[in-house]
Design an enzyme around this catalytic site. Sequence first.
Site, short mmCIF file in Angstrom:
data_model
loop_
_atom_site.label_atom_id
_atom_site.label_comp_id
_atom_site.label_asym_id
_atom_site.label_seq_id
_atom_site.Cartn_x
_atom_site.Cartn_y
_atom_site.Cartn_z
N THR A 94 124.48 -50.93 -69.80
CA THR A 94 124.33 -50.51 -68.40
C THR A 94 124.49 -49.00 -68.21
O THR A 94 123.66 -48.36 -67.56
CB THR A 94 125.34 -51.26 -67.52
OG1 THR A 94 125.04 -52.65 -67.56
CG2 THR A 94 125.27 -50.77 -66.07
N ASP A 320 123.24 -59.07 -63.48
CA ASP A 320 123.88 -58.92 -64.78
C ASP A 320 125.07 -59.86 -64.91
O ASP A 320 125.24 -60.55 -65.93
CB ASP A 320 124.33 -57.48 -64.98
CG ASP A 320 124.93 -57.22 -66.35
OD1 ASP A 320 124.19 -57.30 -67.35
OD2 ASP A 320 126.14 -56.95 -66.44
N HIS A 324 125.34 -62.85 -67.65
CA HIS A 324 126.43 -62.94 -68.62
C HIS A 324 127.15 -64.28 -68.51
O HIS A 324 127.59 -64.85 -69.51
CB HIS A 324 127.42 -61.80 -68.40
CG HIS A 324 127.03 -60.51 -69.04
ND1 HIS A 324 126.97 -60.36 -70.41
CD2 HIS A 324 126.69 -59.31 -68.50
CE1 HIS A 324 126.61 -59.10 -70.70
NE2 HIS A 324 126.42 -58.45 -69.56
N HIS A 501 123.52 -58.40 -74.30
CA HIS A 501 122.44 -57.44 -74.59
C HIS A 501 123.00 -56.30 -75.42
O HIS A 501 124.19 -56.28 -75.72
CB HIS A 501 121.86 -56.90 -73.28
CG HIS A 501 122.93 -56.45 -72.32
ND1 HIS A 501 123.48 -55.19 -72.35
CD2 HIS A 501 123.59 -57.13 -71.33
CE1 HIS A 501 124.42 -55.09 -71.41
NE2 HIS A 501 124.51 -56.26 -70.78
#
Length: 560
Positions: A94, A320, A324, A501
Amino acid sequence: MKNIFTLVAVLFLLNSCASQSNTVNTKSEVTAQKPLEVATDQGTKLVVGIVVDQMRYDYLTRFNSKYGEGGFKRLINEGFNCKNNHFNYVPTYTGPGHASIYTGTTPKYHGIIGNNFYNKEIKEMVYCAQDDNVTSVGTEDKAGMMSPNRMQTTTFGDENRLFTQMQGKTIGVSLKDRGAILPAGHTANAAYWFHGKKEGVWISSSFYMNELPQWVKDFNSSEAAQSYLKVWNTLYDISTYTESGADENNFEGGFKGKETATFPYDLKTLSETNRGFDILKATPYGNSLTTDFAMAAVAAENLGQDEITDVLAVSFSATDYVGHNFGVNSKEIEDTYIRLDKDLERFFNYLDATVGKGEYTVFLTADHGAIDVPSYLQSVNVPAGYVDNYSRKKTFNAFLTETYGTTDIVENISNNQVFIDRAKVKALGLNLIDVQNAIAMEQLSYKNVSKVYTATTLSSAGFTNGVEALLQNGFNQKRSGDVILVNDTAFIAYGKTGSTHGSALNYDTHVPLLFFGNGIKHGETLEKTVIPDIAPTISALLGISFPNGATGSVLGFVID
């Protein structure tokens, strides 16, 4: 829930269009000193940068039949779609993602090499937006001790501020501090992020201001956050969510206090065991709250209300957190994107009404993608799995002790990087390059390690393609480690549920890039574009200087 348009209107009237705003270097203050007539080449009144956190490109196509005409489809049907857009570096996290989008370069130059990374000078882990020299504004919590001080280059927002003699405003908005701060840049009027826990308020930092503007205080007092502590169920009949997996499965995390990760979720009740207002971040309502706040900012700060271009950087972070928690194939992620599409439509309609159709420019992209849950991939016979860091570390420590007589020769291992203690190397009379090579060869022998490169190699070789080129673009000589590791495809250091990621693989690098509005052509391309191209393209559109470290190219084919 209070109607957001009513809320914005009330704020607008109460604050006389932000004349009481406490943000620094406001347009009205500078104009009072000396009027400046500055117009951009294209007459864009407002640039709105939208980053959707953890959005894979295929979310545009996979959920297409569920989207309305005013959100993602409006961007595609009226704007320009870069279908083959990728990150050209690793790690795909991020902090680096947001910095790269707005600076037009990679971690090699802007210095944000991770969300958290090892600082070789002070020998401690640091956070990408951490700043111990500032104080929180809007809370007593340390959550506001943030600034862009670790980012080493300018953003296009910075360049617009300089070009307009600080009259063009720049404001960043995100649930995450780094999602607001890094895009807004060094000269921003303000950056705001959401502080959950027991407070549920939007906060900032003394880097930008000494006190929250009245309109932010009013927003925090409006119970907007409280209104979203309600039941989260699918927007449409769950049986129609055929683009995602079964609601109940073994690949999702869920919330504490609920036995299964299945709809519906009573957020008000669950908030008691899930960090209070922080639970909103992992639901689509976190994006709705962000939209509400962004619209309030447009109204109160008079963004896009004259011929001097303003910049609004909005990052939707809830996607996000949901990814997750539940994974990329979950019903929860599908519902989150369906609802985000409606929030985008609401936002664009608001900009049409306040700034004017054709008077603003939008780009939408993501800071990284995400992998399918490896345990799910295993269940359908796709090679995937999990890295055993505990076993790897145990074996590695034994190697260090046997080879060098101590494990202290390694200072830190983080973000798939090994940091060597140079003073220890010197004290032992060893050659640094030899130590790097020995550690690299040892790590390469470990299970699920596919490639290893030394800092010496990444500093001297000239890679032009493959994972090697991406590693090199993410390698910062001052901040990165001595040995860089690459895990096997679809093998991650993570729990057995949810997605993550960070790799150089397509599931992490391939993300949307849509341009829309003033100065933008209608069309699409399959030509490869990369994330650092965005900032130079916006700079060219505005006729301003490129960010000072920009390495990307202008996408001339999107500019009308």
